[in-house]
Design a protein around this motif. Structure first.
Motif, PDB file in Angstrom:
ATOM      1  N   VAL A  63      26.956  41.852 106.484  1.00  0.00           N
ATOM      2  CA  VAL A  63      26.189  40.805 105.804  1.00  0.00           C
ATOM      3  C   VAL A  63      25.839  40.916 104.542  1.00  0.00           C
ATOM      4  CG1 VAL A  63      23.779  39.676 106.113  1.00  0.00           C
ATOM      5  CG2 VAL A  63      24.992  40.307 108.180  1.00  0.00           C
ATOM      6  N   ALA A  64      25.429  42.077 103.888  1.00  0.00           N
ATOM      7  CA  ALA A  64      25.327  42.451 102.637  1.00  0.00           C
ATOM      8  C   ALA A  64      26.755  42.129 101.918  1.00  0.00           C
ATOM      9  CB  ALA A  64      24.853  43.792 102.489  1.00  0.00           C
ATOM     10  N   ARG A  65      27.558  42.449 102.344  1.00  0.00           N
ATOM     11  CA  ARG A  65      29.230  42.306 101.730  1.00  0.00           C
ATOM     12  C   ARG A  65      29.278  40.849 101.823  1.00  0.00           C
ATOM     13  NH1 ARG A  65      34.971  43.345 103.063  1.00  0.00           N
ATOM     14  NH2 ARG A  65      35.607  44.101 101.050  1.00  0.00           N
ATOM     15  N   PHE A  66      29.043  40.098 102.753  1.00  0.00           N
ATOM     16  CA  PHE A  66      29.221  38.810 102.844  1.00  0.00           C
ATOM     17  C   PHE A  66      28.559  38.188 101.534  1.00  0.00           C
ATOM     18  CE2 PHE A  66      27.818  34.560 103.842  1.00  0.00           C
ATOM     19  CZ  PHE A  66      28.949  33.801 103.740  1.00  0.00           C
ATOM     20  N   VAL A  67      27.309  38.433 101.370  1.00  0.00           N
ATOM     21  CA  VAL A  67      26.396  38.117 100.132  1.00  0.00           C
ATOM     22  C   VAL A  67      27.035  38.304  98.949  1.00  0.00           C
ATOM     23  CG1 VAL A  67      24.327  37.969  99.122  1.00  0.00           C
ATOM     24  CG2 VAL A  67      24.459  37.737 101.714  1.00  0.00           C
ATOM     25  N   VAL A  68      27.276  39.458  98.677  1.00  0.00           N
ATOM     26  CA  VAL A  68      28.166  39.945  97.511  1.00  0.00           C
ATOM     27  C   VAL A  68      29.412  39.097  97.314  1.00  0.00           C
ATOM     28  CG1 VAL A  68      29.049  41.947  96.374  1.00  0.00           C
ATOM     29  CG2 VAL A  68      26.809  42.264  97.441  1.00  0.00           C
ATOM     30  N   LEU A  69      30.167  39.209  98.178  1.00  0.00           N
ATOM     31  CA  LEU A  69      31.624  38.357  97.856  1.00  0.00           C
ATOM     32  C   LEU A  69      31.338  37.015  97.720  1.00  0.00           C
ATOM     33  CD1 LEU A  69      33.751  39.962 100.728  1.00  0.00           C
ATOM     34  CD2 LEU A  69      33.881  40.398  98.466  1.00  0.00           C
ATOM     35  N   ARG A  70      30.414  36.374  98.428  1.00  0.00           N
ATOM     36  CA  ARG A  70      30.292  34.920  98.167  1.00  0.00           C
ATOM     37  C   ARG A  70      29.598  34.762  97.099  1.00  0.00           C
ATOM     38  NH1 ARG A  70      30.137  29.963 101.037  1.00  0.00           N
ATOM     39  NH2 ARG A  70      28.418  28.758 100.368  1.00  0.00           N
ATOM     40  N   LEU A  71      28.543  35.403  96.505  1.00  0.00           N
ATOM     41  CA  LEU A  71      27.933  35.057  95.445  1.00  0.00           C
ATOM     42  C   LEU A  71      28.267  35.600  94.122  1.00  0.00           C
ATOM     43  CD1 LEU A  71      23.847  35.180  97.146  1.00  0.00           C
ATOM     44  CD2 LEU A  71      25.515  33.115  96.444  1.00  0.00           C
ATOM     45  N   VAL A  72      29.142  36.541  94.220  1.00  0.00           N
ATOM     46  CA  VAL A  72      29.354  37.485  93.073  1.00  0.00           C
ATOM     47  C   VAL A  72      30.957  37.431  92.980  1.00  0.00           C
ATOM     48  CG1 VAL A  72      29.542  39.522  91.440  1.00  0.00           C
ATOM     49  CG2 VAL A  72      27.402  38.871  92.918  1.00  0.00           C
ATOM     50  N   VAL A  73      31.631  37.979  93.871  1.00  0.00           N
ATOM     51  CA  VAL A  73      32.962  37.944  93.817  1.00  0.00           C
ATOM     52  C   VAL A  73      33.751  36.782  93.731  1.00  0.00           C
ATOM     53  CG1 VAL A  73      35.287  39.221  94.972  1.00  0.00           C
ATOM     54  CG2 VAL A  73      32.954  40.344  94.794  1.00  0.00           C
ATOM     55  N   PHE A  74      33.484  35.905  94.759  1.00  0.00           N
ATOM     56  CA  PHE A  74      34.271  34.617  94.880  1.00  0.00           C
ATOM     57  C   PHE A  74      33.262  33.520  94.546  1.00  0.00           C
ATOM     58  CE2 PHE A  74      36.298  37.355  97.861  1.00  0.00           C
ATOM     59  CZ  PHE A  74      37.628  37.398  97.401  1.00  0.00           C
ATOM     60  N   ALA A  75      32.498  33.554  93.622  1.00  0.00           N
ATOM     61  CA  ALA A  75      31.579  32.668  93.198  1.00  0.00           C
ATOM     62  C   ALA A  75      32.347  31.467  92.279  1.00  0.00           C
ATOM     63  CB  ALA A  75      30.345  33.077  92.559  1.00  0.00           C
ATOM     64  N   ARG A  76      32.232  30.305  92.475  1.00  0.00           N
ATOM     65  CA  ARG A  76      32.911  29.339  91.827  1.00  0.00           C
ATOM     66  C   ARG A  76      32.124  28.856  90.464  1.00  0.00           C
ATOM     67  NH1 ARG A  76      36.691  25.916  94.395  1.00  0.00           N
ATOM     68  NH2 ARG A  76      37.028  26.670  96.553  1.00  0.00           N
ATOM     69  N   ASN A  77      30.807  28.780  90.583  1.00  0.00           N
ATOM     70  CA  ASN A  77      30.304  28.433  89.363  1.00  0.00           C
ATOM     71  C   ASN A  77      30.329  29.344  88.167  1.00  0.00           C
ATOM     72  OD1 ASN A  77      29.441  26.131  90.828  1.00  0.00           O
ATOM     73  ND2 ASN A  77      27.574  27.112  91.538  1.00  0.00           N
ATOM     74  N   ARG A  78      30.432  30.807  88.612  1.00  0.00           N
ATOM     75  CA  ARG A  78      30.517  31.690  87.354  1.00  0.00           C
ATOM     76  C   ARG A  78      31.603  31.445  86.308  1.00  0.00           C
ATOM     77  NH1 ARG A  78      30.825  37.846  88.924  1.00  0.00           N
ATOM     78  NH2 ARG A  78      32.975  37.148  89.485  1.00  0.00           N
ATOM     79  N   SER A  79      32.885  31.152  87.021  1.00  0.00           N
ATOM     80  CA  SER A  79      33.931  31.113  86.122  1.00  0.00           C
ATOM     81  C   SER A  79      33.821  29.730  85.267  1.00  0.00           C
ATOM     82  CB  SER A  79      35.289  31.170  86.988  1.00  0.00           C
ATOM     83  OG  SER A  79      35.214  30.020  88.155  1.00  0.00           O
ATOM     84  N   ARG A  80      33.382  28.580  86.086  1.00  0.00           N
ATOM     85  CA  ARG A  80      33.013  27.738  85.317  1.00  0.00           C
ATOM     86  C   ARG A  80      32.263  27.571  84.189  1.00  0.00           C
ATOM     87  NH1 ARG A  80      32.547  23.713  90.583  1.00  0.00           N
ATOM     88  NH2 ARG A  80      34.666  23.660  91.316  1.00  0.00           N
ATOM     89  N   ALA A  81      30.979  28.082  84.440  1.00  0.00           N
ATOM     90  CA  ALA A  81      30.003  28.263  83.414  1.00  0.00           C
ATOM     91  C   ALA A  81      30.620  29.168  82.150  1.00  0.00           C
ATOM     92  CB  ALA A  81      28.872  29.054  83.996  1.00  0.00           C
TER      93      ALA A  81
END
Length: 173
Positions: A127-145
């Motif tokens: 569950v912690a890994r899912f959160v990290v992958l979703r919010l950090v590794v594969f976050a879409r908004n970070r690259s757009r920002a």
């Protein structure tokens, strides 16, 4: 040069759908990995087999998560592979730590207790890994920002009119 596939925008799935896909992809790779480690360990030492299969399965799972789980639709970048490997290593430390604590607390734990502890630690780490992958590794908004902040800022400068003489100022008053 970007390919048509990488230029295509794919809508990100909701958290529930992404989590279901994460469990399916990660669980499938994990199950296949357990059989692969057992098979490979018949030819080489178990620790080496486990290390090799862990590397391969993490690469495979990261590609699946990039393409399917998080709806990115393209291949994972090296940065995403590195971050994913870091989160997998952290999950490995959590499960090893849980098993170490169990061995310290219970002199001779049974197989069922070991499985309960291991699977519980795996679920928590997952569950912690899912959160990290979703919010950090594969976050879409970070690259757009990053693209938005790197874009040049265009401004329009309005010039003020030349100062008015005393006669114009008196009429305005």
């Amino acid at each position: 040069m970007e390919t048509a596939q990488s230029q295509q925008q794919v809508a990100a799935p909701g958290a529930f759908v992404a989590f279901a896909r994460f469990v399916l992809c990660g669980g499938g790779v994990g199950l296949a990995s357990s059989f692969a480690v057992a098979g490979l360990a018949s030819w080489i030492p178990w620790a080496l087999a486990n290390a090799l299969i862990t590397v391969v399965s993490t690469l495979l799972a990261t590609e699946l998560h990039a393409r399917f789980t998080f709806g990115k639709g393209g291949r994972a970048t090296w940065s995403q592979h590195t971050q994913s490997a870091g989160s997998a290593a952290a999950a490995y430390v959590v499960t090893c730590g849980a098993m170490f604590v169990l061995q310290q607390l219970v002199a001779a734990p049974g197989a069922v207790l070991e499985q309960v502890v291991y699977l519980s630690a795996s679920a928590l780490a997952g569950v912690a890994r899912f959160v990290v992958l979703r919010l950090v590794v594969f976050a879409r908004n970070r690259s757009r920002a990053a693209v938005v902040t790197a874009a040049p800022v265009h401004t329009t400068v309005a010039r003020a009119a030349a100062p008015a003489g005393p006669a114009v100022l008196c009429r305005a008053a």
